[in-house]
Design a protein around this motif. Structure first.
Motif, mmCIF file in Angstrom:
data_model
loop_
_atom_site.group_PDB
_atom_site.id
_atom_site.type_symbol
_atom_site.label_atom_id
_atom_site.label_comp_id
_atom_site.label_asym_id
_atom_site.label_seq_id
_atom_site.Cartn_x
_atom_site.Cartn_y
_atom_site.Cartn_z
ATOM 1 N N HIS A 17 0.832 -1.205 0.000
ATOM 2 C CA HIS A 17 0.000 0.000 0.000
ATOM 3 C C HIS A 17 0.870 1.260 0.000
ATOM 4 O O HIS A 17 0.557 2.251 -0.650
ATOM 5 C CB HIS A 17 -0.921 0.015 1.221
ATOM 6 C CG HIS A 17 -2.120 -0.874 1.081
ATOM 7 N ND1 HIS A 17 -2.965 -0.799 0.002
ATOM 8 C CD2 HIS A 17 -2.603 -1.856 1.874
ATOM 9 C CE1 HIS A 17 -3.919 -1.706 0.146
ATOM 10 N NE2 HIS A 17 -3.722 -2.370 1.265
ATOM 11 N N GLU A 58 -4.647 5.826 -0.577
ATOM 12 C CA GLU A 58 -4.322 4.415 -0.611
ATOM 13 C C GLU A 58 -4.623 3.740 0.737
ATOM 14 O O GLU A 58 -5.162 2.638 0.789
ATOM 15 C CB GLU A 58 -2.835 4.297 -0.962
ATOM 16 C CG GLU A 58 -2.347 2.909 -1.167
ATOM 17 C CD GLU A 58 -2.898 2.274 -2.433
ATOM 18 O OE1 GLU A 58 -3.240 3.011 -3.369
ATOM 19 O OE2 GLU A 58 -2.963 1.038 -2.459
ATOM 20 N N ASN A 99 2.215 1.756 -3.516
ATOM 21 C CA ASN A 99 1.142 2.242 -4.394
ATOM 22 C C ASN A 99 0.859 3.717 -4.143
ATOM 23 O O ASN A 99 0.706 4.511 -5.073
ATOM 24 C CB ASN A 99 -0.156 1.466 -4.146
ATOM 25 C CG ASN A 99 -0.061 0.014 -4.565
ATOM 26 O OD1 ASN A 99 0.865 -0.361 -5.262
ATOM 27 N ND2 ASN A 99 -1.000 -0.789 -4.120
ATOM 28 N N LEU A 139 1.265 6.868 -6.710
ATOM 29 C CA LEU A 139 0.123 7.716 -7.060
ATOM 30 C C LEU A 139 0.429 9.166 -6.698
ATOM 31 O O LEU A 139 0.162 10.097 -7.461
ATOM 32 C CB LEU A 139 -1.108 7.222 -6.289
ATOM 33 C CG LEU A 139 -2.454 7.828 -6.619
ATOM 34 C CD1 LEU A 139 -2.812 7.555 -8.068
ATOM 35 C CD2 LEU A 139 -3.530 7.249 -5.698
ATOM 36 N N LYS A 165 1.019 4.600 -17.281
ATOM 37 C CA LYS A 165 0.583 3.818 -16.111
ATOM 38 C C LYS A 165 -0.889 3.429 -16.231
ATOM 39 O O LYS A 165 -1.272 2.310 -15.924
ATOM 40 C CB LYS A 165 0.805 4.654 -14.852
ATOM 41 C CG LYS A 165 0.845 3.803 -13.605
ATOM 42 C CD LYS A 165 1.746 4.402 -12.555
ATOM 43 C CE LYS A 165 1.830 3.456 -11.361
ATOM 44 N NZ LYS A 165 0.818 3.660 -10.368
ATOM 45 N N TYR A 166 -1.726 4.365 -16.657
ATOM 46 C CA TYR A 166 -3.157 4.084 -16.821
ATOM 47 C C TYR A 166 -3.517 4.389 -18.273
ATOM 48 O O TYR A 166 -3.932 5.509 -18.577
ATOM 49 C CB TYR A 166 -3.998 4.951 -15.892
ATOM 50 C CG TYR A 166 -3.471 5.039 -14.482
ATOM 51 C CD1 TYR A 166 -3.527 3.938 -13.646
ATOM 52 C CD2 TYR A 166 -2.937 6.225 -13.998
ATOM 53 C CE1 TYR A 166 -3.046 4.009 -12.357
ATOM 54 C CE2 TYR A 166 -2.459 6.305 -12.705
ATOM 55 C CZ TYR A 166 -2.512 5.198 -11.887
ATOM 56 O OH TYR A 166 -2.037 5.274 -10.620
#
Lengths: 408, 300
Positions: free
Chosen positions: B7, B261, B10, B14, B218-219
């Motif tokens: 987490h 997150e 991540n 982000l 990434k996305y």
């Protein structure tokens, strides 16, 4: 050029104003303003008058509200293309009651409030006798109360949430409902795939996704499966790593993602990157080629329930696929099939009615029985929901493969 | 506390993405005291620039550093030109107008870009070419670090370092600081404020361009409204860190990413944004000027 004239006009005006008396001056100003402001309005209203007088007599107007732009645009465009194909077929055969069918398509941009506004416009301004519309349950739910209030029959070809037809006796659907779809997928997961530990990942912003997840979960628990994790996201999100990390450590054998294709593609990508190897399962919201474009290898092998499968050998399906391919140059997706059936059933009801008035069309819609459609044999039940089967398909390559037929 | 390491990674990744956008907000605010709402849409345009560049050059399948650099350059150049034009055409004519007018102009530019995007590019999501592979590079027993996480974090830290050097060690940086303190006095000292402000916009927009390519990798989904949510989060991150402060923007953005997150990981995925924003509101109640901001009396 125009602005140049305006400048000259203004200059002349100023010169004149100095000489003229005040009352004349006022008139002049008013005149100019009126000229500038009223012209477009006058033109527009004349146009509307013209349109409404010349189109009303020899055609039957049917409205269609759909998401033609936005992140679920492929739903709307597929449905609209199929509806127009159904219209052309009926018109080529001479129309109904000697009149041609005309479809008015309005774009709701994927927004529920606009869906309601567009349906209002179809009823009040365009004076349609019936409405086809929306794939997404959230938007049909927003628009249906208006059709119900005005007593105009609304047929949704693809909204699967049960609440949609509970709005009133003028709302019909020609596809299966989420309890059925959820049951199908739960049965399939336990009985065919033999997977018991399932994680659910639902879109909290969508009535469709929440409903489908609930029905899937209920059936899965009933059959003795376990839900190891039940998490949510919001349509529009791009980062799902937090939820996926939790799902990974719960070690499910399958992940059920009853969302729409845009997010499902990204979720699948990130799930595989996070190291989740479980089978991915979903509903008819997966149906779009964008799913494979965004999800690439990550969605490969995933299963989802759908309205029909393009590789079926049923002669009705074969001829539909052939005609659609000739007209639009690609294989029709599930939404095209349901859109086509929805339109055809509505046209059938109009033809069965003694005259094309909303009340009579409604009565005929309620009596549809054993209609042989592309998506199977369709009958209306007393809840105005279609009773029909579903198929389970698997993602292979950049397409889907028929796996199983499921009847109610 | 299982998965805490994952987490954390991540959230950090982000947060680094938010940081790149937040830096642009904070730079423009620092010099003009203007919240440049169009910034998130410049970011969106950057993503489209590199998307179309990739299509034009057929980069869709080729993976590797050269094509990454090409995408990055096309996005940076596109964003820089757009940022320069926005400042020149929309904000400069309002230089002496009340602050509120410029703010409204910024909202207008933002909407203009969004709707232009919708009508020109179309509303359906496009698929961004993944030219850099996202492979696991570091695997522990309970966590995995992917290559793109490292790239994003590295680019963000490098950008912060370069910006700090630029602003505190170069002549143009000195001019920027002077203009932000008092535009008129700076111009008396031979600084051309218009040129400095243009440079700030070009720089800030270029950062949005860098961010858009990293987010795209990434996305991989590009659409005309992609800037709205990420822009809002980045803006709040900038406020949280103390708007106008570069390190503050990065710190705020990382906190923002981590709190989102952790909310998903340990509280509730349904209330992800609500709880994440709630935590930030709580921070701002106790530190109204942001974590690293200096409280100054506002001249309104």
């Amino acid at each position: 050029m125009l602005s140049l004239f305006k400048q000259i006009e203004v200059k002349l005006d100023r010169k004149l104003r100095r000489k003229l008396n005040p009352s004349l001056k006022l008139k002049l100003i008013l005149n100019r303003n009126l000229n500038l402001n009223l012209k477009p309005f006058l033109k527009a209203s004349a146009g509307i008058l013209l349109l409404s007088t010349c189109t009303k007599k020899d055609v039957i107007l049917v409205g269609h509200f759909a998401t033609m732009t936005g992140s679920e645009a492929s739903f709307g465009t597929s449905t609209d293309e199929a509806i127009k194909m159904a219209r052309d077929e009926v018109n080529a055969a001479g129309g109904i009651h000697g009149k041609k069918i005309e479809i008015i398509t309005l774009d709701d941009q994927g927004r529920p409030e606009l869906a309601a506004a567009m349906v209002k416009r179809l009823i009040e301004q365009d004076k349609v006798v019936a409405i086809l519309g929306e794939v997404a349950s959230t938007r049909t739910l927003a628009a249906a109360p208006i059709a119900q209030k005005s007593k105009i029959p609304l047929v949704t070809p693809s909204s699967t949430n049960p609440k949609v037809t509970q709005i009133g006796d003028y709302i019909f659907r020609t596809c299966f409902i989420d309890p059925f779809q959820g049951t199908v997928m739960a049965n399939f997961t336990l009985n065919n795939l033999k997977l018991k530990k399932v994680a659910i990942f639902r879109d909290i912003k969508s009535d469709y996704s929440v409903g489908l997840a609930d029905f899937f979960k209920a059936r899965l628990l009933e059959l003795g499966g376990t839900v190891v994790e039940d998490l949510s996201y919001q349509s529009g999100d791009v980062d799902f790593n937090g939820q996926l990390t939790k799902i990974k450590s719960a070690q499910p054998e399958a992940v059920f993602i009853p969302g729409y294709y845009t997010e499902v593609g990204l979720i699948a990508l990130q799930a595989r990157q996070a190291g989740i190897k479980a089978a991915l399962l979903g509903g008819d919201g997966w149906e779009s080629t964008k799913l494979y474009e965004i999800g690439k290898d990550a969605v490969e092998g995933g299963y989802f329930s759908n309205h029909y499968s393009g590789d079926s050998t049923d002669p009705i399906v074969v001829s539909f696929v052939k005609k659609y391919k000739e007209k639009y140059g690609r294989v029709p997706d599930g939404m095209a099939a349901t859109g086509y059936d929805g339109a055809k059933i509505l046209f059938q009801a109009i033809a069965n009615a003694a005259s094309p008035t909303p009340e009579l069309i409604r009565d005929q819609l309620a009596m549809i029985k054993d209609y042989n459609g592309v998506t199977g044999k369709i009958s209306m039940n007393e809840k105005r929901d279609a009773v029909k089967g579903a198929v389970v398909v698997q993602v292979t390559g950049k397409s889907t493969k028929f796996v199983q037929n499921v009847n109610p | 506390m299982q998965d805490f390491a994952q987490h954390f990674i991540n959230g950090l990744s982000l947060g680094s993405i938010y940081a790149l956008i937040a830096l642009g907000y904070t730079m423009v605010y620092g010099i003009l005291q203007l919240i440049n709402f169009a910034h998130s849409d410049v970011y969106m345009m950057g993503a489209f620039c590199s998307y179309y560049a990739a299509r034009f050059l057929n980069l869709n399948d080729s993976q590797g550093l050269p094509s990454f650099v090409v995408l990055l350059m096309s996005s940076i150049i596109g964003c820089a030109i757009l940022g320069f034009l926005i400042e020149r055409l929309a904000y400069r004519p309002l230089r002496n107008a009340p602050k509120l007018n410029v703010l409204i102009a910024a909202i207008g530019v933002s909407l203009l870009l969004q709707y232009t995007g919708q009508s020109v590019f179309g509303d359906d999501p496009k698929v961004f070419p993944t030219v850099l592979p996202n492979v696991p590079v570091l695997e522990g027993s309970s966590f995995t670090v992917h290559s793109l996480d490292l790239v994003v974090l590295g680019v963000t830290l490098l950008t912060l370092l370069v910006l700090n050097l630029l602003i505190f060690r170069t002549r143009i940086g000195m001019a920027m600081r002077a203009v932000s303190q008092n535009m008129r006095v700076a111009s008396l000292m031979g600084v051309n404020p218009n040129r400095i402000i243009s440079a700030t916009f070009i720089l800030g927009s270029a950062l949005a361009g860098v961010g858009s390519v990293l987010v795209g990798l990434k996305y991989p989904k590009v659409e005309p409204l992609m800037g709205t949510m990420i822009g809002m989060k980045a803006f709040i991150a900038a406020v949280l860190g103390g708007i106008g402060n570069l390190s503050g923007a990065v710190l705020g953005a990382v906190l923002m990413g981590l709190s989102e997150e952790m909310v998903v990981g340990y509280l509730s995925s349904t209330y992800r944004d609500a709880l994440a924003f709630g935590i930030l509101i709580a921070v701002l109640i106790f530190k109204p000027a942001g974590l690293l901001g200096r409280s100054a009396t506002e001249k309104v």
